[in-house]
Design an enzyme around this catalytic site. Structure first.
Site, PDB file in Angstrom:
ATOM      1  N   ASP A  33     -52.970  76.686   7.600  1.00  0.00           N
ATOM      2  CA  ASP A  33     -53.995  76.463   6.560  1.00  0.00           C
ATOM      3  C   ASP A  33     -53.821  77.474   5.424  1.00  0.00           C
ATOM      4  O   ASP A  33     -53.771  77.100   4.236  1.00  0.00           O
ATOM      5  CB  ASP A  33     -55.375  76.603   7.237  1.00  0.00           C
ATOM      6  CG  ASP A  33     -56.535  76.125   6.388  1.00  0.00           C
ATOM      7  OD1 ASP A  33     -56.294  75.530   5.326  1.00  0.00           O
ATOM      8  OD2 ASP A  33     -57.686  76.348   6.811  1.00  0.00           O
ATOM      9  N   SER A 116     -54.043  72.592  16.296  1.00  0.00           N
ATOM     10  CA  SER A 116     -54.794  73.318  17.344  1.00  0.00           C
ATOM     11  C   SER A 116     -53.942  74.251  18.203  1.00  0.00           C
ATOM     12  O   SER A 116     -54.498  74.944  19.062  1.00  0.00           O
ATOM     13  CB  SER A 116     -55.542  72.356  18.294  1.00  0.00           C
ATOM     14  OG  SER A 116     -56.694  71.832  17.690  1.00  0.00           O
TER      15      SER A 116
HETATM   16  N1  AR6 Z   1     -45.515  75.521   8.761  1.00  0.00           N
HETATM   17  C1  AR6 Z   1     -45.564  74.820   9.922  1.00  0.00           C
HETATM   18  N2  AR6 Z   1     -46.268  75.208  10.996  1.00  0.00           N
HETATM   19  C2  AR6 Z   1     -46.954  76.378  10.895  1.00  0.00           C
HETATM   20  C3  AR6 Z   1     -46.968  77.162   9.737  1.00  0.00           C
HETATM   21  C4  AR6 Z   1     -46.201  76.691   8.628  1.00  0.00           C
HETATM   22  N3  AR6 Z   1     -46.147  77.362   7.470  1.00  0.00           N
HETATM   23  N4  AR6 Z   1     -47.746  78.256   9.958  1.00  0.00           N
HETATM   24  C5  AR6 Z   1     -48.202  78.148  11.223  1.00  0.00           C
HETATM   25  N5  AR6 Z   1     -47.717  77.027  11.793  1.00  0.00           N
HETATM   26  P1  AR6 Z   1     -52.784  77.338  13.305  1.00  0.00           P
HETATM   27  P2  AR6 Z   1     -54.956  75.827  14.630  1.00  0.00           P
HETATM   28  C6  AR6 Z   1     -47.967  76.480  13.144  1.00  0.00           C
HETATM   29  O1  AR6 Z   1     -53.272  78.608  13.904  1.00  0.00           O
HETATM   30  O2  AR6 Z   1     -54.529  76.313  15.955  1.00  0.00           O
HETATM   31  C7  AR6 Z   1     -56.843  78.484  10.555  1.00  0.00           C
HETATM   32  O3  AR6 Z   1     -57.438  79.724  10.273  1.00  0.00           O
HETATM   33  C8  AR6 Z   1     -48.353  77.446  14.236  1.00  0.00           C
HETATM   34  O4  AR6 Z   1     -47.201  78.074  14.789  1.00  0.00           O
HETATM   35  O5  AR6 Z   1     -52.386  77.336  11.882  1.00  0.00           O
HETATM   36  O6  AR6 Z   1     -55.286  74.368  14.458  1.00  0.00           O
HETATM   37  C9  AR6 Z   1     -57.757  77.328  10.199  1.00  0.00           C
HETATM   38  O7  AR6 Z   1     -58.514  77.600   9.042  1.00  0.00           O
HETATM   39  C10 AR6 Z   1     -49.033  76.524  15.230  1.00  0.00           C
HETATM   40  O8  AR6 Z   1     -48.065  75.905  16.082  1.00  0.00           O
HETATM   41  O9  AR6 Z   1     -53.917  76.160  13.442  1.00  0.00           O
HETATM   42  C11 AR6 Z   1     -58.618  77.232  11.426  1.00  0.00           C
HETATM   43  O10 AR6 Z   1     -59.665  78.176  11.399  1.00  0.00           O
HETATM   44  C12 AR6 Z   1     -49.645  75.435  14.346  1.00  0.00           C
HETATM   45  O11 AR6 Z   1     -49.067  75.603  13.056  1.00  0.00           O
HETATM   46  C13 AR6 Z   1     -57.668  77.563  12.550  1.00  0.00           C
HETATM   47  O12 AR6 Z   1     -56.665  78.387  11.952  1.00  0.00           O
HETATM   48  C14 AR6 Z   1     -51.145  75.503  14.222  1.00  0.00           C
HETATM   49  O13 AR6 Z   1     -51.586  76.841  14.205  1.00  0.00           O
HETATM   50  C15 AR6 Z   1     -56.998  76.336  13.090  1.00  0.00           C
HETATM   51  O14 AR6 Z   1     -56.229  76.690  14.225  1.00  0.00           O
END
Ligand code: AR6
Length: 168
Positions: A33, A116
């Site tokens: 995000d 997630s």
């Molecule tokens: N490109 C692709 N995948 C990514 C990237 C990127 N640039 N950065 C991280 N990931 P997360 P959630 C992966 O934590 O668990 C936020 O604060 C990461 O390795 O981003 O759904 C929101 O505002 C993981 O596999 O999302 C919410 O509060 C995946 O993306 C909360 O985090 C999701 O990790 C949502 O948590």
């Protein structure tokens, strides 16, 4: 619909739409995000403010602004609470509703992060099975290509194995 997994930073993908793993405020956060908001620029949060938030499992679209992707589809995954709190259905809803929104926009290519599976703590192999199962059961209209965008080699390995088991 073609399903593929690749390792990339989702903010670099020149697809019609990328999916954001957002929170219910839709006003930005950490993880993917934060990366999407940084890459898209400040206009993204301005448009997000007009959306009035988003419930878990639902999806809402904005433009992509400075991203190579034309659209961002924001969805809110469930927080993992051990698996007995409807997490699997809500995670499946995220993928299904993102695809529905994408169809209304005429999207032909879409990339998903592992919704997630970061801050929200969903176990990755199980999340990959739900992602693949839900996307492959979508009756495609305009969507031709769905990409599972993995941020690490380990994540890519999980998706490759899940896709192979699924028979893709
Ligand atoms: N490109 C692709 N995948 C990514 C990237 C990127 N640039 N950065 C991280 N990931 P997360 P959630 C992966 O934590 O668990 C936020 O604060 C990461 O390795 O981003 O759904 C929101 O505002 C993981 O596999 O999302 C919410 O509060 C995946 O993306 C909360 O985090 C999701 O990790 C949502 O948590």
């Amino acid at each position: 619909m073609q399903l593929t997994a690749l390792r990339a930073d989702i903010t670099t993908l020149a697809v019609d739409a990328i999916v954001n793993a957002a929170n219910s405020s839709l006003l930005g956060g950490g993880g993917v995000d934060g990366a999407i908001h940084r890459a898209a620029g400040p206009e993204l949060v301005h448009e997000c403010r007009l959306l009035g938030g988003c419930r878990t499992g639902q999806a809402k679209a904005t433009k992509g602004y400075r991203l190579p992707a034309m659209h961002v589809i924001h969805t809110v995954g469930p927080v993992w609470r051990g698996g007995n709190d409807g997490e699997a259905e809500l995670l499946s809803d995220c993928y299904a509703n993102s695809l529905m929104v994408a169809e209304t926009l005429g999207v032909r290519s879409i990339a998903f992060p592992g919704i997630s599976t970061g801050i929200y703590g969903y176990p990755k192999p199980e999340a990959a099975r739900i992602a693949i199962g839900t996307v492959s059961s979508h009756r495609a209209g305009c969507i031709e290509q769905a990409i599972f965008c993995c941020f690490s080699d380990d994540d890519l390995g999980i998706y490759r194995e899940a896709l192979a088991r699924f028979g893709s």
